[in-house]
Design a protein around this motif. Sequence first.
Motif, PDB file in Angstrom:
ATOM      1  N   UNK A   1      -0.536  35.649   0.861  1.00  0.00           N
ATOM      2  CA  UNK A   1       0.376  36.940   0.567  1.00  0.00           C
ATOM      3  C   UNK A   1       0.668  37.560   2.004  1.00  0.00           C
ATOM      4  N   UNK A   2       0.031  37.362   3.042  1.00  0.00           N
ATOM      5  CA  UNK A   2       0.235  37.830   4.472  1.00  0.00           C
ATOM      6  C   UNK A   2       0.310  39.330   4.579  1.00  0.00           C
ATOM      7  N   UNK A   3      -0.714  40.093   4.334  1.00  0.00           N
ATOM      8  CA  UNK A   3      -0.764  41.350   4.697  1.00  0.00           C
ATOM      9  C   UNK A   3      -1.640  41.653   5.851  1.00  0.00           C
ATOM     10  N   UNK A   4      -1.481  43.000   6.404  1.00  0.00           N
ATOM     11  CA  UNK A   4      -2.095  43.549   7.541  1.00  0.00           C
ATOM     12  C   UNK A   4      -1.167  43.168   8.913  1.00  0.00           C
ATOM     13  N   UNK A   5      -1.847  43.482   9.686  1.00  0.00           N
ATOM     14  CA  UNK A   5      -0.903  43.463  11.113  1.00  0.00           C
ATOM     15  C   UNK A   5      -0.716  41.712  11.339  1.00  0.00           C
ATOM     16  N   UNK A   6       0.389  41.479  12.072  1.00  0.00           N
ATOM     17  CA  UNK A   6       0.506  40.111  12.376  1.00  0.00           C
ATOM     18  C   UNK A   6      -0.759  39.438  13.118  1.00  0.00           C
ATOM     19  N   UNK A   7      -1.357  40.179  14.072  1.00  0.00           N
ATOM     20  CA  UNK A   7      -2.590  39.939  14.710  1.00  0.00           C
ATOM     21  C   UNK A   7      -3.789  39.408  13.806  1.00  0.00           C
ATOM     22  N   UNK A   8      -3.872  40.384  12.774  1.00  0.00           N
ATOM     23  CA  UNK A   8      -4.964  40.180  11.652  1.00  0.00           C
ATOM     24  C   UNK A   8      -4.562  38.891  10.946  1.00  0.00           C
ATOM     25  N   UNK A   9      -3.263  38.747  10.587  1.00  0.00           N
ATOM     26  CA  UNK A   9      -3.036  37.584   9.620  1.00  0.00           C
ATOM     27  C   UNK A   9      -3.223  36.190  10.730  1.00  0.00           C
ATOM     28  N   UNK A  10      -2.869  36.292  11.923  1.00  0.00           N
ATOM     29  CA  UNK A  10      -3.229  35.213  12.568  1.00  0.00           C
ATOM     30  C   UNK A  10      -4.887  34.855  12.969  1.00  0.00           C
ATOM     31  N   UNK A  11      -5.355  35.967  13.005  1.00  0.00           N
ATOM     32  CA  UNK A  11      -6.768  35.896  13.048  1.00  0.00           C
ATOM     33  C   UNK A  11      -7.407  35.233  11.701  1.00  0.00           C
ATOM     34  N   UNK A  12      -6.813  35.758  10.608  1.00  0.00           N
ATOM     35  CA  UNK A  12      -7.506  35.098   9.306  1.00  0.00           C
ATOM     36  C   UNK A  12      -6.927  33.617   9.306  1.00  0.00           C
ATOM     37  N   UNK A  13      -5.975  33.255   9.674  1.00  0.00           N
ATOM     38  CA  UNK A  13      -5.382  31.949   9.556  1.00  0.00           C
ATOM     39  C   UNK A  13      -6.192  30.829  10.344  1.00  0.00           C
ATOM     40  N   UNK A  14      -6.558  31.385  11.640  1.00  0.00           N
ATOM     41  CA  UNK A  14      -7.492  30.630  12.452  1.00  0.00           C
ATOM     42  C   UNK A  14      -6.791  29.843  13.396  1.00  0.00           C
ATOM     43  N   UNK A  15      -7.262  28.609  13.969  1.00  0.00           N
ATOM     44  CA  UNK A  15      -7.140  28.104  15.204  1.00  0.00           C
ATOM     45  C   UNK A  15      -5.646  27.714  15.113  1.00  0.00           C
ATOM     46  N   UNK A  16      -4.676  28.059  16.087  1.00  0.00           N
ATOM     47  CA  UNK A  16      -3.278  27.457  16.366  1.00  0.00           C
ATOM     48  C   UNK A  16      -2.171  28.568  15.987  1.00  0.00           C
ATOM     49  N   UNK A  17      -2.489  29.580  15.270  1.00  0.00           N
ATOM     50  CA  UNK A  17      -1.886  30.515  14.895  1.00  0.00           C
ATOM     51  C   UNK A  17      -1.545  31.435  16.226  1.00  0.00           C
ATOM     52  N   UNK A  18      -0.525  31.948  16.594  1.00  0.00           N
ATOM     53  CA  UNK A  18      -0.428  32.960  17.763  1.00  0.00           C
ATOM     54  C   UNK A  18       0.796  33.767  17.312  1.00  0.00           C
ATOM     55  N   UNK A  19       0.647  34.939  18.225  1.00  0.00           N
ATOM     56  CA  UNK A  19       1.517  36.353  17.946  1.00  0.00           C
ATOM     57  C   UNK A  19       2.239  36.501  19.335  1.00  0.00           C
ATOM     58  N   UNK A  20       3.538  36.792  19.017  1.00  0.00           N
ATOM     59  CA  UNK A  20       4.380  36.836  20.686  1.00  0.00           C
ATOM     60  C   UNK A  20       5.234  37.970  20.328  1.00  0.00           C
ATOM     61  N   UNK A  21       5.560  38.552  21.512  1.00  0.00           N
ATOM     62  CA  UNK A  21       6.460  39.907  21.395  1.00  0.00           C
ATOM     63  C   UNK A  21       7.757  39.420  22.340  1.00  0.00           C
ATOM     64  N   UNK A  22       9.119  39.332  21.591  1.00  0.00           N
ATOM     65  CA  UNK A  22      10.272  38.966  22.442  1.00  0.00           C
ATOM     66  C   UNK A  22      11.155  40.193  22.537  1.00  0.00           C
ATOM     67  N   UNK A  23      11.537  40.653  23.676  1.00  0.00           N
ATOM     68  CA  UNK A  23      12.437  41.998  23.827  1.00  0.00           C
ATOM     69  C   UNK A  23      14.149  41.270  24.136  1.00  0.00           C
ATOM     70  N   UNK A  24      14.807  42.040  23.623  1.00  0.00           N
ATOM     71  CA  UNK A  24      16.485  41.881  24.039  1.00  0.00           C
ATOM     72  C   UNK A  24      16.777  40.402  23.736  1.00  0.00           C
ATOM     73  N   UNK A  25      16.791  40.269  22.376  1.00  0.00           N
ATOM     74  CA  UNK A  25      17.124  39.155  21.775  1.00  0.00           C
ATOM     75  C   UNK A  25      18.586  39.362  21.643  1.00  0.00           C
ATOM     76  N   UNK A  26      19.584  38.280  21.667  1.00  0.00           N
ATOM     77  CA  UNK A  26      20.753  38.295  21.096  1.00  0.00           C
ATOM     78  C   UNK A  26      21.168  37.133  20.314  1.00  0.00           C
ATOM     79  N   UNK A  27      22.033  37.363  19.190  1.00  0.00           N
ATOM     80  CA  UNK A  27      22.296  36.226  18.330  1.00  0.00           C
ATOM     81  C   UNK A  27      22.945  34.943  19.048  1.00  0.00           C
TER      82      UNK A  27
END
Length: 702
Positions: free
Chosen positions: A586-612
């Motif tokens: 169900x992927x609840x909580x912050x993205x960081x907590x979801x990544x930690x719960x998933x385990x090795x390989x999961x990563x979280x990144x922030x990307x500013x100023x994206x255009x289509x």
Amino acid sequence: MALINKIREKSGVAVGIIAVSLILFIVGGDLLGSQSLFGGQDQTVGEIAGQEISYQEFNAKVDEARAAYEQQTGRPATEQDQVQLRDQAWNQFILDIAYAKEYDALGLAVTKEELIDMVQGNYISPAIRQTFTDPQTGAFDKNTVINYLKSLKTLPAEQQMAWTNFERNLSADRMRVKYENLLRLSSFVTTAEAQKEYQAQNTRADAKFLLVPYYVVPDTTVKVTDSQLQDYLNKHKDEYKSYNSRTLQYVTFPVAPSKEDSTALYDQIKSLARGLAAAPNDSSYARMNSDIQAPLYMTLGEMPEQLKATVGTFASGGVYGPYKEGNTYFIYKYSGTKKDTNFTVRASHILIRAAGGDTAKAAARTKAEGILRQIQGGASFEALAAENSADGSRQQGGDLGYFKNNNQMVKPFQDAVFSFNGTGLIPRLVETEFGFHIIKITEPKTNTLYRIATIGKTITPSQATRDEVYRKAEQFATESKSKDDFDENTKKDKTLVVATAERIPENATSVNALGNARELVRWAFNKDTDINDVSSAIEVDDQYVVAVLTGETSEDEVSIENFRQELTAKVRNQLKAEQIIAKLGSASGTLESIAQKYGAGALVETVPDINMATGFLKSAGVDPLAVGKIFGLKAGKRSKPFAGDAGVLIVETTKVTPAPSVADYTVYKNQLQQNASSRAGFMINEAIRDNADIKDRRAKFY
């Protein structure tokens, strides 16, 4: 004659211009009649827009092109030349049949009056201008063309024919330009399309995402069945176009010089050394006996390293060597020196670029001065060059090699280097248009040229060696009557390495790294070659090849075998995505907590100023689906887990900045119009080819 040679050259250019709009069908190999290999009575080389091209008429056009080429170049056409000439002839058939039908449908023509105007009127063709421009003055005079045409009837028949071909190509090129320009003018960009492009380029978003890359799930844990591949192919048939192909496994038996061949050549080179020492005209003797031609005079920098090391022992008339470089033995005879008009030097540098205004330039100077002081204090020039220099020489510790004072380098750099005596660090910065240079002279300037007669003899396999390798290859082929035998025999001989070549097209000239492999390809496509058949020993360059046919595909049927590797990767990622999404739950909580719960390989990144238009998501790369979801969410909202190109993602939009309102979208309309116009030639060619339903069967004959 000089003028007519230029016309012949430009005639070839005109043909090339026409061919640019066509995608070449690459074929090659030796000419084989259909009777000799494929059997049957079919003499059809191909079909264009329903019109069959016979072998006889195609070969006649190839012969015509070859004769023109050999007359123009003054030499026989090589095999590679003939491959290109066959392509040229095929492309001419496409022009004469497929393109001509389109021209006729629109009523396009190049009139006699128009052609005259192109040659000597008010709107001179660029090809005419280039041909008749005075190379000394760069000026074009229409009277030169007119005078040439007046004298044309007095010229030899071959020159008159060259002009006729030249004019015909001018007309054909003008017709193609007319047609493409007409279709380009039919392209139109609406205001709505321009507005959409503006929004795509200027609407911005900040986002955060969780990515679980597909590679974190090992491939070995995901089983892909043929039924899954077929299901995927059925749903995506429009993405996959089949063609005639063959898949091979093969082993090679290299024809390499033997120890006996090397010994024989060494004995020969010693005999040549005695002859070179005694030869009164050593340069002629060397030229007649060498496999490799070398200059008679060399600078120190042009000498091979082994010879350079013996310069201190040079005596006039002395013979040095043999020295071995790769598979070639060299001997040299020294006969004195003379002075060159230019000096040669070897130097290294560290370049600090000074891009930008005065502030950037001052910063670059300060940095360069600091590096110079470090070197003067004992620091390694090479290490500082590798760390700081702003050009490719940094990979060699700043080494620029040998160069002369004939403007090979920009003037300030050249002046600084050649005004320095001896070797060592130049104790000041040198400023050029590229920035600031720190320079070290590694070998002093000299204008001494050494007279050296060179003989190089390359070790080649003897006929006895070649025969022995062929015997081994043919024995392997004879003992391998099937795929099972082939596999068993390669296991017995540990020196053999089995290679695989997948989906070789019918007109291929090479197979993996095997060049000039037409005979191997023709064997694979022979109607009598079945799956699991093993070839005889086939000579390909300097080796013999024994192959087994392991797979085939047909242009008439799209099957999973055509695209097994690509389909397997697609389906495997789908199955991995299902596993990853199930594990995310169900992927609840912050993205960081979801990544930690998933385990090795999961990563979280922030990307500013994206255009289509050009959205790039760091580790996720360019993923249109992910970018679309980011712009489809309101700020502060998050997507459910979904399968992207690189892995499973959860995206969270943190901020959306709409594009500012503008009243005029002309810039974006022009941009789209220019993009469409630049693609027009390619798209027109693709459309004509598709409409003509071209069937190229030249591979059966060549």
